[in-house]
Design an enzyme around this catalytic site. Structure first.
Site, PDB file in Angstrom:
ATOM      1  N   HIS A 231       0.776  -1.148   0.063  1.00 43.22           N
ATOM      2  CA  HIS A 231      -0.130  -0.061   0.022  1.00 43.22           C
ATOM      3  C   HIS A 231       0.924   1.306   0.031  1.00 43.22           C
ATOM      4  CE1 HIS A 231      -4.004  -1.294   0.187  1.00 43.22           C
ATOM      5  NE2 HIS A 231      -3.902  -1.965   1.164  1.00 43.22           N
TER       6      HIS A 231
ATOM      7  N   CYS B  67       0.378   2.335  -5.310  1.00 40.52           N
ATOM      8  CA  CYS B  67      -0.702   3.134  -5.889  1.00 40.52           C
ATOM      9  C   CYS B  67      -0.086   4.702  -6.193  1.00 40.52           C
ATOM     10  CB  CYS B  67      -1.683   3.260  -4.942  1.00 40.52           C
ATOM     11  SG  CYS B  67      -2.729   1.775  -4.849  1.00 40.52           S
TER      12      CYS B  67
END
Length: 281
Positions: free
Chosen positions: A166, A263
């Site tokens: 993440h 991301c």
């Protein structure tokens, strides 16, 4: 004083509106309180997991204190290619047996200088997305773990092994991979390291750039040397201003690479990739 029928109707309507507004205010307040409680729980859980990872890191980065003289442990000798390049493998005291007692899905540890990336690597046997929203202790929620999917073997012999993490707001997991957007950081930190029970793999970073959020393994059959070479050629041809590419690093279809994927804030259809080529085959 007499109140007309029309006045009574208007007064009733005002009362009804006031009641509706009061109900809405109560509902809004309840929803707000619930949201704050949920956010608080999430923040607490993230802090708890961050402390857990910091404890793991502290143990991995320190040497045990001996109370008596013991023979010096054998250390892994750097292969000739690393010696010729003057590359020293950073020492880490990683107790894989202890890590696997906590979670049997742990199979490696990744360290990326120039970033905060210093974590165990996991792979779930049946659910590829499990560690996207589960932590080392099995609890559900963020920050999750650094993980690979079952499409990749766990011995880093695939043409391209992809590790996911993440982009956490607090800078944990793979968020600090974005440090490589800074050319100076990119130039000063050319390697990353993957530790396993049997071997330490050294990768030279050759590219850091934004890319479409496609599944790299499923979209490129890199077991085909021609497709793999075309894929690599496309990377070296990237001219995006935010990309950093080492044009002096040779990578071809005979090599093995690792891709670190996270991301991009505000761009849900993009991923930030940092890629390294294995030096010590």
């Amino acid at each position: 004083m007499f109140i007309t029928h029309k006045g009574k109707v208007m007064k009733n309507k005002r009362n009804q509106k006031n009641i509706i507004w009061k109900i809405l205010l109560i509902v809004f307040s309840i929803v707000l309180i619930i949201c704050l409680i949920i956010i608080g729980i999430q923040k607490y859980q993230q802090k708890k997991q961050q402390e857990y990872y910091e404890a793991l890191l502290e143990n991995a980065g320190s040497q045990p204190q001996a109370t008596e003289e013991v023979p010096e442990p054998e250390t892994e000798e750097a292969p000739d290619v690393l010696k010729s390049l003057g590359i020293e493998i950073p020492e880490k005291d990683i107790d894989f047996a202890a890590l696997k007692e906590e979670n049997s899905d742990v199979y490696a540890w990744i360290y990326v200088p120039g970033t905060n990336v210093d974590y165990p690597v996991l792979q779930h046997p049946t659910d590829d997305a499990y560690y996207l929203e589960h932590n080392m202790d099995g609890s559900k929620g963020l920050p999750g773990c650094i993980y690979s999917e079952s499409v990749n073997t766990k011995d880093f012999t695939d043409p391209n092994t992809v590790l996911y993490g993440h982009n956490m707001k607090n800078g944990s997991m793979f968020a600090s991979l974005h440090n490589f957007e800074d050319q100076q950081v990119f130039e000063e930190n050319p390697y990353f390291y993957i530790y396993t029970e049997d071997k330490t793999y050294v990768y030279e970073i050759f590219a850091a750039y934004k890319y479409n959020a496609i599944h790299l393994i499923y979209n490129f059959d890199l077991t085909n040397p021609e497709i793999f070479q075309n894929y690599l050629d496309q990377i070296f041809e990237i001219r995006d201003m935010s990309a950093n590419i080492r044009q002096d690093v040779t990578v071809n279809a005979d090599n093995r690479i690792v891709t670190l994927s996270t991301c991009v804030s505000g761009e849900k259809n993009m991923r930030y990739l940092v890629q390294g080529v294995l030096l010590n085959e």
